[in-house]
Scaffold this motif. Sequence first.
Motif, short mmCIF file in Angstrom:
data_model
loop_
_atom_site.label_atom_id
_atom_site.label_comp_id
_atom_site.label_asym_id
_atom_site.label_seq_id
_atom_site.Cartn_x
_atom_site.Cartn_y
_atom_site.Cartn_z
N LEU A 269 22.48 10.02 7.19
CA LEU A 269 21.59 11.12 6.87
C LEU A 269 22.28 12.42 7.23
N ALA A 270 22.03 13.45 6.43
CA ALA A 270 22.57 14.77 6.73
C ALA A 270 21.57 15.84 6.30
N ILE A 271 21.33 16.80 7.18
CA ILE A 271 20.55 17.98 6.83
C ILE A 271 21.49 19.17 6.91
N HIS A 272 21.82 19.73 5.78
CA HIS A 272 22.75 20.86 5.72
C HIS A 272 21.98 22.17 5.84
N ASN A 273 22.56 23.10 6.60
CA ASN A 273 21.93 24.41 6.82
C ASN A 273 20.52 24.26 7.38
N PHE A 274 20.40 23.43 8.41
CA PHE A 274 19.11 23.18 9.03
C PHE A 274 18.58 24.45 9.70
N LEU A 275 17.36 24.82 9.35
CA LEU A 275 16.68 25.97 9.94
C LEU A 275 15.45 25.49 10.70
N ILE A 285 24.19 15.76 11.22
CA ILE A 285 24.76 14.56 10.60
C ILE A 285 24.42 13.36 11.47
N ILE A 286 23.86 12.32 10.84
CA ILE A 286 23.49 11.10 11.56
C ILE A 286 24.08 9.90 10.83
N ASN A 287 24.74 9.03 11.59
CA ASN A 287 25.29 7.80 11.03
C ASN A 287 24.86 6.64 11.90
N THR A 288 24.28 5.62 11.29
CA THR A 288 23.88 4.43 12.04
C THR A 288 24.41 3.18 11.35
N ALA A 293 23.60 -8.39 15.78
CA ALA A 293 22.25 -8.64 15.28
C ALA A 293 21.19 -7.91 16.09
N ASN A 294 21.49 -7.60 17.35
CA ASN A 294 20.48 -7.04 18.25
C ASN A 294 20.74 -5.58 18.62
N LYS A 295 21.68 -4.94 17.93
CA LYS A 295 22.06 -3.58 18.33
C LYS A 295 22.36 -2.72 17.11
N ILE A 296 21.81 -1.52 17.11
CA ILE A 296 22.14 -0.52 16.10
C ILE A 296 22.86 0.62 16.80
N THR A 297 24.05 0.92 16.34
CA THR A 297 24.84 2.01 16.92
C THR A 297 24.61 3.28 16.11
N ALA A 298 24.43 4.38 16.81
CA ALA A 298 24.15 5.66 16.15
C ALA A 298 25.10 6.73 16.64
N LYS A 299 25.51 7.57 15.72
CA LYS A 299 26.30 8.75 16.03
C LYS A 299 25.64 9.95 15.35
N ALA A 300 25.50 11.03 16.08
CA ALA A 300 24.88 12.22 15.52
C ALA A 300 25.60 13.46 16.01
N SER A 301 25.61 14.48 15.17
CA SER A 301 26.22 15.75 15.56
C SER A 301 25.42 16.89 14.97
#
Length: 361
Positions: A269-275, A285-288, A293-301
């Motif tokens: 997911l990405a929100i560009h020019n977030f106000l 920017i979010i990447n998951t 099977a029991n874990k979801i890894t997430a990175k966000a900036s």
Amino acid sequence: MRGNFNYLEVPDIMLTAINKYFTIPEVKYKPVEQPYHFTLEAKVSKHPVFAAFLPSLSKLDTVRLAARMDSRKDTILAASISMPFIEYDTIRVSNVKMNLTGDHSKMNYNASLDKVVFNDYKLRKTFLSGEVADNRANFNLAMKDSLNKEQYHLDGFVQNVENLYRMHLNQKGLLLNYQTWDADSAGYIQYSKDGLLVNNFLLKQGIQRLSVNTMDATPNGPLYIEADSLNIATFVTIATQDSLMAGGKLNGKITLSNYMQNPSFIGDLAIHNFLFQQTAIGDLIINTYNDSANKITAKASLINSRNDISLIGNYLLNSQEPLDFNLDINKLGAETIAAFSFGQLRHAIGNLRGKPVSKVR
């Protein structure tokens, strides 16, 4: 209540009439074939006994109900209800009206209300109308603003297809904050006792696009959701009635799973020019992804000239403490902090610097 009927058959009489127009799956009844006719008039006013069951009911103007069912006439069903005003806790509803008329082949309905107030949220003049016949219920929902201009509109139909409920939107059947959206009228949202299924549900407005599909055509199967250039202000305004609360362009592709019990999603997911509160916050920017099977890894900036924040960690699906994230703040602008303070902090300048690392649980 008076007329020629058997009191014990009233539920079956009503279901017999309704099922002339739309078959309700899984609801059993005994069809009534012999002639019947009756009228019903009722009034409901606030009474001290309500305090025992509805202690937050502070005001109830007289509710009036009138109904007639007559199998001998062309119009076999007619009913109306009016509710001038009700106040329950922080909810206030004004001037609700509803009318039904049905002949031997179709039923028409219309309903309206002047206002609903819930805390600071206001729903103004709202109208609902449609026709029900041949296992298809058309609906036309319209909501107007304070100047009596149509602001939201939903136009489509619900069908019974082999005891499955399917909802379709008409091609020009959606108006969001004064903007007309195109829908794929062949796409649908389906619901049955087996669960939810979405088939080619597509909305478009200019360059904006939102599509939803059940991935394996199985009820309650994972949903694949794709967003392209969605203006989030449109959707935030629906929820908050504040067109200046948030803005930005949403893009993303996600898979939503187990949404009926313990929802989780993977994708980008990405929100560009977030106000937020008219303050530029940056690109979010979010990447998951699943690496077990029991874990979801997430990175966000979150990055722009004022902010540089990153978050990385895991969402543990079967843990009592599912959140395990590290928050790294390289730079956080004072304007951003002020925006999220909702007016408690003003005229802030400067930055928070350094690399504090926090464990978020």
